[in-house]
Design a protein around this motif. Structure first.
Motif, mmCIF file in Angstrom:
data_model
loop_
_atom_site.group_PDB
_atom_site.id
_atom_site.type_symbol
_atom_site.label_atom_id
_atom_site.label_comp_id
_atom_site.label_asym_id
_atom_site.label_seq_id
_atom_site.Cartn_x
_atom_site.Cartn_y
_atom_site.Cartn_z
ATOM 1 N N GLN A 1 0.818 -1.213 0.000
ATOM 2 C CA GLN A 1 0.000 0.000 0.000
ATOM 3 C C GLN A 1 0.849 1.259 0.000
ATOM 4 O OE1 GLN A 1 -2.784 -0.190 3.216
ATOM 5 N NE2 GLN A 1 -4.023 -1.784 2.261
ATOM 6 N N GLY A 2 2.057 1.159 0.492
ATOM 7 C CA GLY A 2 2.956 2.303 0.506
ATOM 8 C C GLY A 2 3.764 2.388 -0.776
ATOM 9 N N MET A 3 5.009 2.780 -0.626
ATOM 10 C CA MET A 3 5.879 2.922 -1.798
ATOM 11 C C MET A 3 7.332 2.735 -1.367
ATOM 12 S SD MET A 3 6.193 6.203 -4.382
ATOM 13 C CE MET A 3 6.727 7.339 -3.104
ATOM 14 N N THR A 4 8.119 2.052 -2.218
ATOM 15 C CA THR A 4 9.556 1.882 -1.987
ATOM 16 C C THR A 4 10.306 2.439 -3.186
ATOM 17 O OG1 THR A 4 9.184 -0.120 -0.677
ATOM 18 C CG2 THR A 4 11.401 0.231 -1.549
ATOM 19 N N PHE A 5 11.374 3.220 -2.912
ATOM 20 C CA PHE A 5 12.189 3.714 -4.029
ATOM 21 C C PHE A 5 13.653 3.797 -3.589
ATOM 22 C CE2 PHE A 5 10.847 7.606 -1.857
ATOM 23 C CZ PHE A 5 12.015 8.362 -1.829
ATOM 24 N N LYS A 6 14.542 3.828 -4.598
ATOM 25 C CA LYS A 6 15.974 3.971 -4.364
ATOM 26 C C LYS A 6 16.529 5.056 -5.292
ATOM 27 C CE LYS A 6 17.155 -0.315 -5.236
ATOM 28 N NZ LYS A 6 18.048 -1.501 -5.360
ATOM 29 N N GLU B 1 7.684 14.593 5.629
ATOM 30 C CA GLU B 1 6.307 14.414 5.192
ATOM 31 C C GLU B 1 6.090 15.204 3.912
ATOM 32 O OE1 GLU B 1 3.397 15.356 8.128
ATOM 33 O OE2 GLU B 1 4.137 13.881 9.588
ATOM 34 N N GLY B 2 5.203 14.666 3.044
ATOM 35 C CA GLY B 2 4.885 15.363 1.815
ATOM 36 C C GLY B 2 3.422 15.179 1.453
ATOM 37 N N ALA C 1 14.476 4.088 0.278
ATOM 38 C CA ALA C 1 13.430 4.831 1.017
ATOM 39 C C ALA C 1 12.119 4.060 1.001
ATOM 40 C CB ALA C 1 13.224 6.207 0.408
ATOM 41 N N SER C 2 11.361 4.216 2.060
ATOM 42 C CA SER C 2 10.008 3.641 2.126
ATOM 43 C C SER C 2 9.036 4.750 2.495
ATOM 44 C CB SER C 2 9.947 2.514 3.158
ATOM 45 O OG SER C 2 10.243 3.002 4.446
ATOM 46 N N CYS C 3 7.851 4.709 1.899
ATOM 47 C CA CYS C 3 6.818 5.719 2.150
ATOM 48 C C CYS C 3 5.530 5.034 2.579
ATOM 49 C CB CYS C 3 6.541 6.550 0.905
ATOM 50 S SG CYS C 3 7.953 7.485 0.314
ATOM 51 N N VAL C 4 4.812 5.646 3.518
ATOM 52 C CA VAL C 4 3.511 5.130 3.939
ATOM 53 C C VAL C 4 2.473 6.228 3.762
ATOM 54 C CG1 VAL C 4 4.409 3.414 5.545
ATOM 55 C CG2 VAL C 4 3.990 5.749 6.337
ATOM 56 N N ASP C 5 1.272 5.819 3.458
ATOM 57 C CA ASP C 5 0.155 6.744 3.264
ATOM 58 C C ASP C 5 -0.380 7.176 4.639
ATOM 59 O OD1 ASP C 5 -2.153 8.095 2.642
ATOM 60 O OD2 ASP C 5 -2.911 6.613 1.226
ATOM 61 N N ILE C 6 -0.314 8.455 4.947
ATOM 62 C CA ILE C 6 -0.790 8.960 6.247
ATOM 63 C C ILE C 6 -1.957 9.926 6.062
ATOM 64 C CG2 ILE C 6 1.444 8.653 7.394
ATOM 65 C CD1 ILE C 6 1.890 11.697 7.004
ATOM 66 N N THR C 7 -2.640 9.797 4.918
ATOM 67 C CA THR C 7 -3.740 10.724 4.635
ATOM 68 C C THR C 7 -4.808 10.679 5.720
ATOM 69 O OG1 THR C 7 -3.351 10.414 2.271
ATOM 70 C CG2 THR C 7 -5.449 11.409 2.918
ATOM 71 N N GLU C 8 -5.232 9.460 6.092
ATOM 72 C CA GLU C 8 -6.281 9.336 7.112
ATOM 73 C C GLU C 8 -5.818 9.910 8.435
ATOM 74 O OE1 GLU C 8 -7.843 5.436 7.514
ATOM 75 O OE2 GLU C 8 -8.464 5.268 5.414
ATOM 76 N N ARG C 9 -4.552 9.656 8.764
ATOM 77 C CA ARG C 9 -4.043 10.193 10.026
ATOM 78 C C ARG C 9 -4.033 11.711 10.007
ATOM 79 N NH1 ARG C 9 2.121 9.858 11.391
ATOM 80 N NH2 ARG C 9 1.974 12.043 10.727
ATOM 81 N N GLY D 1 -3.554 15.721 -2.875
ATOM 82 C CA GLY D 1 -4.383 15.482 -1.702
ATOM 83 C C GLY D 1 -3.999 14.249 -0.902
ATOM 84 N N VAL D 2 -2.912 13.576 -1.295
ATOM 85 C CA VAL D 2 -2.451 12.384 -0.580
ATOM 86 C C VAL D 2 -1.253 12.764 0.284
ATOM 87 C CG1 VAL D 2 -1.529 10.061 -0.786
ATOM 88 C CG2 VAL D 2 -3.246 10.860 -2.407
ATOM 89 N N SER D 3 -1.361 12.519 1.580
ATOM 90 C CA SER D 3 -0.252 12.796 2.501
ATOM 91 C C SER D 3 0.547 11.520 2.705
ATOM 92 C CB SER D 3 -0.790 13.304 3.842
ATOM 93 O OG SER D 3 -1.507 14.506 3.673
ATOM 94 N N TYR D 4 1.880 11.657 2.766
ATOM 95 C CA TYR D 4 2.714 10.475 2.960
ATOM 96 C C TYR D 4 3.883 10.817 3.863
ATOM 97 C CZ TYR D 4 5.605 12.738 -0.610
ATOM 98 O OH TYR D 4 6.359 13.645 -1.304
ATOM 99 N N PHE D 5 4.452 9.777 4.431
ATOM 100 C CA PHE D 5 5.621 9.914 5.303
ATOM 101 C C PHE D 5 6.748 9.073 4.705
ATOM 102 C CE2 PHE D 5 8.293 8.340 8.789
ATOM 103 C CZ PHE D 5 8.649 9.534 9.408
ATOM 104 N N ALA D 6 7.891 9.709 4.446
ATOM 105 C CA ALA D 6 9.037 9.030 3.814
ATOM 106 C C ALA D 6 10.178 8.884 4.814
ATOM 107 C CB ALA D 6 9.500 9.819 2.596
#
Length: 478
Positions: free
Chosen positions: A24-29, A91-92, A117-125, A96-101
């Motif tokens: 559900q999140g995102m991984t990048f290098k 945070e970014g 890097a790993s990112c998680v969706d924190i929109t609901e939070r 309209g989608v908030s995420y934490f990297a």
């Protein structure tokens, strides 16, 4: 006998890629190549949520798919991670989608070779945090702008915080009260904080009470207090909110209404009293003339004359009780005795209207905690209303009976009755069904009986008379 080693490695890589793609999140290098941070890998469902694809990211630097300002801000974190700093995070928000990297440098022989890097969706939070902040700001605004004084106390009774209205009502400042006992509790409750908390915890309800409390400058004010619990997620009481409303002006207005009603009642009673007192005075004058003439022995008239004088004295005393200044004094009283004194006072007015008053009471009728002056005022108002509702005469029956946990005083008249349209407004100040009435009498009756924790009920029909029931509790903390 199974897959060869190369096949297992290949299978694991495919499985890992599929897992990363479905996350559900995102991984990048990324790596730093010729002074540019170039992305070498990117996948995950969050990537699509922010409007990007792996093809738009891999092999490119930030400013190629993000705005220049946004990219420059994020490259600051990229630089920190490439320089070897651990636990770099930011945070970014995109579309309209908030995420934490979270960025972590990968080192070989002590040198950073890439950053993963790993990112998680924190929109609901973030939405929850925004709602929580807005709610907090709203509550803070209500707390500070409320015209009622608000005090928050801990479970030991110490003040945690008060608002500006509380300071204005009592005169104490917030800094003067923090940690100290709250000043608005009446004397009989000051040392019973534990009992209050137990009561609130058991009943989960608020407590209301009227009392008189001193301000900091010593002035006494009438206040209405509302005590409510503050609970945690497990519904345990962790604090107490006490809301204070200054009702001094309302009490002055009630006192004005009470006095106005009393003056009205005294004026209306005067004519009947004059008639009632004239009868024994006429008898006394006749006996004195007989005795003065010498035609009879004086002694045989003494008992009659004394009886007539006692009758006058009784009527005048009851009149003075009604007319004297009001002072509440709650104690055990004999309601039947109070009722009889009111009947004595109004018999003259009833007789002028050809009305007979009959009183019935249960045997062993108990005493009730009440203010004699106030209850007498209620009985006078209701009985007087019954008399005035019967211009053609008739009977008024008064019944005093004991019910379960309470007593009932019932007034039954044969008057003109009250229409259904008039019922909702009964008890309003200055609303009356009488030509020269003020409406204050019945209003004060409701107020007085309500203060005694009792109630008034009315049953009436046009041309069939009216029944007033006054219910008072046998046990009362009035």
């Amino acid at each position: 006998m199974g897959k060869p080693t190369f096949g297992l490695v290949e299978y694991s890589q495919e499985e890992l890629m599929e897992m990363l793609l479905e996350q559900q999140g995102m991984t990048f290098k990324f790596k730093k190549i010729e002074g540019r941070f170039i992305h070498t890998f990117c996948t995950g469902q969050l990537l699509g949520k922010i409007g990007l694809t792996p093809q738009q990211v891999v092999g490119r630097e930030l400013k190629e798919f993000l705005t220049e300002d946004f990219a420059a801000a994020k490259e600051e974190y990229y630089s920190q991670a490439w320089e070897g700093k651990e636990d770099v995070s930011y945070e970014g928000e995109l579309l309209g989608v908030s995420y934490f990297a979270s960025l972590r440098p990968v080192k070989r022989h002590g040198k950073v070779v890439e950053v993963i890097a790993s990112c998680v969706d924190i929109t609901e939070r973030k939405v929850s945090e925004k709602e929580l902040t807005e709610t907090k700001e709203l509550l803070e605004s209500l707390f500070e702008s409320s015209v009622d004084g608000i005090c928050i106390m801990d479970t030991s009774g110490g003040v945690i915080r008060i608002n500006e209205a509380f300071e204005n009502i009592y005169g104490w400042k917030n800094a003067e009260l923090i940690g100290r006992p709250a000043p608005m509790f009446p004397a009989h409750l000051e040392n019973r904080i534990d009992e209050i908390y137990k009561h609130l915890n058991a009943n989960k309800k608020v407590i209301h009470l009227e009392t008189i409390r001193p301000r900091k400058d010593g002035e006494n004010i009438h206040v209405f207090l509302t005590l409510a619990p503050i609970q945690d997620a497990e519904e345990n009481i962790i604090a107490l909110t006490v809301i204070t409303r200054d009702i001094s002006e309302r009490k002055k207005l009630e006192d004005f209404y009470r006095k106005a009603d009393k003056l009205n009642a005294v004026g209306q009673l005067a004519a009947g009293l004059a008639h009632e007192i004239r009868n024994p005075l006429t008898s006394l004058r006749g006996f004195l003339q007989i005795m003065q003439s010498g035609r009879a022995e004086k002694a045989e008239y003494y008992d009659i004359m004394l009886s007539e004088i006692d009758r006058i004295n009784s009527i005048v005393n009851e009149f003075l009780v009604i007319a004297k200044p009001y002072q509440s004094n709650a104690q055990k009283n004999d309601l039947v005795r109070i009722l009889q004194s009111v009947v004595t006072l109004l018999e003259a007015q009833a007789a002028l209207n050809n009305i007979n008053i009959a009183t019935e009471a249960d045997d062993d009728f108990p005493q009730v905690v009440c203010s004699e002056m106030e209850i007498k005022q209620v009985f006078v108002n209701i009985l007087k209303n019954a008399i005035e509702a019967m211009p053609r005469g008739g009977d008024i029956r008064i019944q005093a009976s004991v019910l379960q946990g309470s007593v009932r005083i019932r007034f039954i008249d044969q008057g003109e009755g009250i229409s259904e349209e008039q019922f909702p407004r009964l008890g309003e100040p200055f609303y009356t069904t009488k030509e020269k009435g003020t409406g204050l009498g019945l209003m004060m009756c409701y107020k007085i009986i309500g203060d005694h924790k009792g109630e008034i009920s009315i049953d009436s029909a046009l041309s069939k008379g009216t029944t007033f029931d006054i219910m008072l509790p046998l046990t009362s903390d009035f």
